[in-house]
Design an enzyme around this catalytic site. Structure first.
Site, PDB file in Angstrom:
ATOM      1  N   CYS A  82      35.842  22.740  35.411  1.00 41.62           N
ATOM      2  CA  CYS A  82      37.242  22.924  35.786  1.00 41.62           C
ATOM      3  C   CYS A  82      37.833  24.258  35.365  1.00 41.62           C
ATOM      4  O   CYS A  82      38.302  25.041  36.196  1.00 41.62           O
ATOM      5  CB  CYS A  82      38.103  21.818  35.173  1.00 41.62           C
ATOM      6  SG  CYS A  82      37.456  20.153  35.299  1.00 41.62           S
ATOM      7  N   HIS A 140      44.982  23.439  32.763  1.00 42.37           N
ATOM      8  CA  HIS A 140      43.685  23.540  32.081  1.00 42.37           C
ATOM      9  C   HIS A 140      43.271  24.986  31.791  1.00 42.37           C
ATOM     10  O   HIS A 140      42.080  25.312  31.814  1.00 42.37           O
ATOM     11  CB  HIS A 140      42.595  22.834  32.904  1.00 42.37           C
ATOM     12  CG  HIS A 140      41.460  22.334  32.050  1.00 42.37           C
ATOM     13  ND1 HIS A 140      40.267  21.870  32.588  1.00 42.37           N
ATOM     14  CD2 HIS A 140      41.344  22.235  30.704  1.00 42.37           C
ATOM     15  CE1 HIS A 140      39.465  21.505  31.614  1.00 42.37           C
ATOM     16  NE2 HIS A 140      40.101  21.709  30.465  1.00 42.37           N
TER      17      HIS A 140
END
Length: 454
Positions: A82, A140
């Site tokens: 990610c 993130h």
């Protein structure tokens, strides 16, 4: 558009009633106004889990409608996890240059690192060009204020900072703390995370319909914890990783329900654009952040997330822009995350910085230019997981995968599943690609060292 033409268009609306195509769409078409841009990302979704990419058990009619009305890429690449993909998207450069090669955890030293805001990231450049910028969903890329979405140039942020959260309680893994924010302020909202993301995306579009906007919609579906919509639960142990060895493992049916619900959110967003008369002059991009997890279907690719096999890095990518791109076209030219950055900036008529490493894909997608140059540029990856480093480079048809001490060569158009290593019969290709890979690693590592990131 001349002043007289604008006045005439407005008078026609007053005297003749509302046009079939809403007013703003007519004005945009006549004036060549810069497009709105909506970038939609799903999370941990398999290459073969979208209908237009071959899925047989998951219904994704809204994403498939984008493919029918736009251009579908078969050979588009992200990173194997990610954070690296998101770092490449926001920075426009290989994530190794800022040493963000692994997914950020949500405890300990992980809480003190992130993507530096250098004044030249994607949302900042768009904001400087007059766009209203928004991110709803997953970030993130850092927890501290200096790494926040707003610091990077997003006018509006609603979502979470960690890599995964409980879909219902909105607490993050690791330490189990609440992780839901609106512009840097902690908020407490009830509801399923996918629905909250969709509703905030709709609200952003409706609020900013009168001026150009860029909206990133970063769904966390279908990332674990595998919690179905409509069945409120509390994820066990701070939403820990759920594997097939669990005593009560999650099921493919759970994953399907999550992804189909996100597809419904895509449909809601597209309906909002149409209702507001924005659909004709909006570039919509759909993609995924990395290969699918163990409940995903990455077929016909081999392996999955966390690896540099095709199943870990090749992802769906669809570009929909009715006024510019043809409908129903499929392109097999390789692309990579940084191309999204360059494509968005170019579509927004914003100068792409010289040190950015992506290419504007629109000319190729529209069939206006040859894909040969793009096809032959080398693309690179690197990751170190489970005490085994993998490196890879693709140029044209060839992909060299260095898996530990093994050098594997694949002819991807003939062997999409990477089942036939042809290194022995093409040693010159191996040497050439290995030299490119070595030079690339030296370059990105030197920059990371110079900037104190390595």
């Amino acid at each position: 558009m001349t002043v007289a033409r604008r006045i005439g268009l407005l008078l026609s609306v007053v005297l003749l009633g509302a046009p079939t195509v809403p007013l703003r769409a007519q004005v945009n078409a006549a004036s060549g106004a810069p497009p709105n841009i909506v970038l939609i990302l799903t999370d941990d979704v398999g290459y073969g889990d979208i209908g237009s990419y071959g899925s047989r058990d998951i219904r994704t009619p809204n994403i498939d409608r984008l493919a029918r009305g736009g251009v579908r890429l078969t050979d588009f690449y992200a990173s194997p996890q990610c954070t690296p993909t998101r770092a490449a998207l926001i920075s426009g450069r290989y994530q190794q240059r800022v040493s963000l090669e692994r997914a950020l955890g949500s405890a300990g030293a992980w809480l003190r690192t992130g993507l530096p805001a250098n004044g030249s990231t994607l949302p900042r450049l768009l904001k400087n060009a007059g766009y209203t910028t928004g991110l709803v969903g997953k970030w993130h890329l850092g927890y501290l204020p200096e790494y926040s979405p707003n610091t990077h140039g997003f006018d509006y942020f609603y979502g979470f900072l960690a890599g995964y959260i409980d879909f219902y309680t909105h607490t993050r893994g690791g330490d189990g703390l609440p992780d839901l924010y609106e512009n840097g302020v902690a908020v407490s909202d009830s509801g399923y995370m996918t629905d909250l993301i969709t509703s905030r995306a709709v609200r952003f579009i409706e609020k900013n319909a009168a001026q150009p906007f860029f909206l990133e919609v970063a769904y966390n579906a279908a990332h674990w914890p595998f919690q179905r919509p409509g069945h409120p639960t509390r994820a066990a142990n701070n939403a820990r990783f759920q594997g097939p060895d669990d005593s009560l493992p999650a099921t493919r049916a759970d994953y399907i329900a999550m992804l189909e619900h996100a597809d419904g959110g895509v449909g809601t967003i597209m309906a909002t654009l149409k209702q507001r008369g924005l659909d004709k002059n909006t570039l919509v991009i759909f993609t995924n952040d990395n290969g699918g997890e163990w409940l995903s279907n990455n077929a016909p690719l081999f392996h999955r997330k966390d690896t540099l096999w095709e199943g870990g890095i090749r992802v769906p990518a669809i570009f929909w822009w009715p006024s510019v791109l043809p409908a129903g076209r499929t392109a097999n030219t390789p692309g990579i995350t940084m191309d999204l950055t360059a494509t968005v900036l170019t579509a927004a008529r914003t100068l792409v910085p010289a040190n950015f490493e992506g290419r504007d894909l629109v000319p190729m997608l529209a069939g206006r230019t040859s894909a040969a140059t793009l096809a032959e540029r080398p693309l690179f990856w690197r990751i170190d997981t489970r005490d085994r480093q993998q490196r890879a480079v693709r140029r044209g048809r060839w992909k060299l995968l260095v898996d530990g001490d093994d050098q594997l060569l694949f002819d991807l158009p003939r062997d999409i599943g990477e089942r036939h290593d042809v290194a022995a019969s093409h040693p010159a290709v191996v040497r050439e690609l290995q030299a490119l890979l070595t030079a690339w690693e030296a370059d990105v590592d030197a920059e990371a060292t110079r900037t104190g990131r390595k």
